[in-house]
Design an enzyme around this catalytic site. Structure first.
Site, PDB file in Angstrom:
ATOM      1  N   ARG A 106      43.839  36.561  44.813  1.00  0.00           N
ATOM      2  CA  ARG A 106      43.483  37.158  43.524  1.00  0.00           C
ATOM      3  C   ARG A 106      44.132  38.524  43.340  1.00  0.00           C
ATOM      4  O   ARG A 106      44.465  38.908  42.213  1.00  0.00           O
ATOM      5  CB  ARG A 106      41.969  37.238  43.372  1.00  0.00           C
ATOM      6  CG  ARG A 106      41.327  35.869  43.222  1.00  0.00           C
ATOM      7  CD  ARG A 106      39.944  35.939  42.660  1.00  0.00           C
ATOM      8  NE  ARG A 106      39.385  34.606  42.468  1.00  0.00           N
ATOM      9  CZ  ARG A 106      38.295  34.328  41.776  1.00  0.00           C
ATOM     10  NH1 ARG A 106      37.621  35.315  41.195  1.00  0.00           N
ATOM     11  NH2 ARG A 106      37.852  33.089  41.651  1.00  0.00           N
TER      12      ARG A 106
ATOM     13  N   ARG B 126      41.441  30.139  42.327  1.00  0.00           N
ATOM     14  CA  ARG B 126      40.323  29.461  42.989  1.00  0.00           C
ATOM     15  C   ARG B 126      40.899  28.430  43.956  1.00  0.00           C
ATOM     16  O   ARG B 126      41.309  27.338  43.555  1.00  0.00           O
ATOM     17  CB  ARG B 126      39.418  28.796  41.951  1.00  0.00           C
ATOM     18  CG  ARG B 126      38.036  28.430  42.500  1.00  0.00           C
ATOM     19  CD  ARG B 126      37.211  27.733  41.427  1.00  0.00           C
ATOM     20  NE  ARG B 126      36.956  28.595  40.279  1.00  0.00           N
ATOM     21  CZ  ARG B 126      35.910  29.415  40.180  1.00  0.00           C
ATOM     22  NH1 ARG B 126      35.053  29.500  41.174  1.00  0.00           N
ATOM     23  NH2 ARG B 126      35.735  30.150  39.101  1.00  0.00           N
TER      24      ARG B 126
ATOM     25  N   GLU C 152      36.844  38.454  38.911  1.00  0.00           N
ATOM     26  CA  GLU C 152      36.383  39.088  40.149  1.00  0.00           C
ATOM     27  C   GLU C 152      37.499  39.216  41.180  1.00  0.00           C
ATOM     28  O   GLU C 152      38.199  38.247  41.483  1.00  0.00           O
ATOM     29  CB  GLU C 152      35.235  38.280  40.751  1.00  0.00           C
ATOM     30  CG  GLU C 152      34.707  38.865  42.059  1.00  0.00           C
ATOM     31  CD  GLU C 152      33.763  37.934  42.796  1.00  0.00           C
ATOM     32  OE1 GLU C 152      33.633  38.064  44.021  1.00  0.00           O
ATOM     33  OE2 GLU C 152      33.151  37.060  42.133  1.00  0.00           O
TER      34      GLU C 152
ATOM     35  N   ARG D  73      36.790  27.512  51.630  1.00  0.00           N
ATOM     36  CA  ARG D  73      35.705  27.169  50.711  1.00  0.00           C
ATOM     37  C   ARG D  73      36.018  25.862  49.994  1.00  0.00           C
ATOM     38  O   ARG D  73      37.133  25.660  49.509  1.00  0.00           O
ATOM     39  CB  ARG D  73      35.500  28.290  49.681  1.00  0.00           C
ATOM     40  CG  ARG D  73      35.119  29.628  50.322  1.00  0.00           C
ATOM     41  CD  ARG D  73      34.909  30.731  49.315  1.00  0.00           C
ATOM     42  NE  ARG D  73      34.633  31.993  49.984  1.00  0.00           N
ATOM     43  CZ  ARG D  73      34.392  33.146  49.369  1.00  0.00           C
ATOM     44  NH1 ARG D  73      34.402  33.183  48.038  1.00  0.00           N
ATOM     45  NH2 ARG D  73      34.150  34.247  50.056  1.00  0.00           N
TER      46      ARG D  73
ATOM     47  N   SER E 157      33.723  42.194  45.785  1.00  0.00           N
ATOM     48  CA  SER E 157      32.283  42.327  45.587  1.00  0.00           C
ATOM     49  C   SER E 157      31.701  43.019  46.806  1.00  0.00           C
ATOM     50  O   SER E 157      32.291  42.996  47.893  1.00  0.00           O
ATOM     51  CB  SER E 157      31.618  40.962  45.384  1.00  0.00           C
ATOM     52  OG  SER E 157      31.668  40.199  46.576  1.00  0.00           O
TER      53      SER E 157
END
Length: 429
Positions: free
Chosen positions: A392, A273, A345, A258, A348
């Protein structure tokens, strides 16, 4: 894409859905106009083509001036048919592009608003407290010889990293635990490609609002995926699946890439991130009717995995403006990160209903319930859910289970994979 019948029969519902996401409803009017133009273009082409066929039958029977007139008309009509066919193609393309730009219609239960307008559905566990000043995952990773950010930046640039020693072992342990969990819940394991063709990326909605986050391979018509949701959604593209085999449940491992466009200045420290990470993603094909219960099931599996990691977390109902293009509803599980003093987060899960399968032409064949023995072919639903996004998860484990000397207690579920109960520092604090 959304069901075109909803757009035609209840455009105000689509306008309301756009407003709920904080988007303009201009695209609704544009799509309706394009649909009208498309239908008119089809009618014009079919009328011209029908006349052309009739003339073709009359010409062999005509003589003299009548035949000459028919031949002249045929020549003129051929040009008109060609023109009408081109106009129909343009109208069809404009209709398709307008339809593709409309996001999935958010569920009625979804909160309106943007990123900060989520609703907390549940809080699980008690956030960790310490009788010492807790270290962040960057310092703990250095002390444990687990995370090397400096060499990651040297070799690949910012937001890259090396996992070394127990850091690498911790990734493998997490992946093993995620795969074990997936098998326990009946998922077929998959190792998915991380490069896909444009249709796979567009079909899942990642060339819309998320296009800026996608890596395109220069010189090739290929993309690096940001999640294995993309190859798994395209896995059954252009297929008619046997509805009797539903649900189809897959757990796919892949590296993910990403750009993190728009995140400048956010989470620049550490591995929260990053541009590349490994992930195990659940992906399900089922019926629209069963998709809502399946969505809850995916959430329950994610919670079970976080419970195994002995983390405190909250479950949120994501607001409409923070949904991806293809999601009808999305639940996030956010783990408590002690040094940030907030939930972040970790996983999800989204119900994409029939949105992706309409774009990728994936359908199911189902038995009719009228006793006739007949079948029908219709669109099916897809859902996705993160089981483990490695970086994460590592952040949450290190910070939650740290001890005063910089060591980290290993959650019991990971101990068999790591072969130890505590990760010990290799350097001083």
């Amino acid at each position: 894409m959304i069901d075109p019948r909803i757009l035609r029969e209840d455009p105000d519902r689509v306008r309301a859905a756009q407003a709920k996401r904080g988007l303009s409803d201009e695209v609704v009017d544009r799509a309706l106009s394009a649909d009208t133009a498309r239908r008119e273009a089809i009618a014009t082409f079919e009328a011209r083509r029908s006349e052309q066929k009739k003339l073709g039958k009359l010409i062999p029977q005509a003589q003299g001036d009548e035949k000459a007139a028919l031949l002249a008309r045929t020549k003129t009509l051929a040009a008109q048919v060609k023109e009408a066919e081109a106009a129909q193609a343009v109208a069809e393309e404009e209709w398709q592009q307008a339809l593709l730009s409309i996001p999935n219609l958010a569920a009625d239960e979804v909160p309106a608003g943007g990123e900060d307008d989520f609703v907390v559905l549940e809080t699980v566990g008690t956030p960790a407290t310490f009788d010492f000043e807790p270290r962040d995952h960057v310092e703990l990773g250095r002390m444990l010889g687990a995370i090397d950010l400096e060499r990651g930046a040297k070799v690949s640039g910012s937001r890259f990293y090396f996992l070394t020693g127990v850091g690498a072992e911790l990734e493998f342990a997490l992946i093993n635990l995620a795969n074990e969990t997936a098998r326990e819940f009946g998922f077929t394991q998959v190792i998915a490609p991380s490069m896909v063709k444009p249709r796979a990326m567009e079909g899942t909605g990642f060339l819309g609002q998320a296009a800026d986050d996608v890596y395109r391979i220069e010189g090739q018509d290929m993309y690096l995926v940001g999640t294995s949701e993309v190859p798994m959604a395209a896995y059954h593209s252009d297929e008619i699946l046997d509805g009797a085999t539903f649900p189809l449940r897959y757990a796919a491992f892949s590296p993910c890439f990403r750009k993190e466009a728009g995140s400048h200045g956010k989470d620049t420290k550490g591995i929260i991130r990053v541009h590349w990470f490994d992930k195990v993603e659940m992906f399900v094909y089922t019926t629209l009717e069963d998709s809502y219960a399946e969505h809850q099931r995916l959430l329950d599996i994610e919670k079970a995995f976080l419970d195994k990691l002995e983390l405190a977390y909250q479950v949120i109902d994501t607001a409409a403006g923070d949904l991806g293009l293809s999601a009808q509803r999305k639940f996030d599980c956010e783990a408590w990160i002690p040094t940030q003093g907030k939930y972040r987060e970790l996983t999800s899960t989204s119900n994409c209903t029939e949105f992706q399968t309409r774009r990728l032409d994936t359908r199911g064949r189902f038995a009719l319930d009228d006793g006739s023995g007949g079948t029908e072919v219709r669109a099916v639903a897809t859902l996705n859910g993160t089981l483990c996004a490695v970086p994460r998860a590592i952040v949450a484990i290190l910070e939650t289970h740290q001890q005063a000397d910089g060591s980290v207690k290993v959650p019991q579920a990971l101990q068999k994979w790591l072969g130890r109960e505590v990760l010990e520092p290799v350097t001083g604090g």
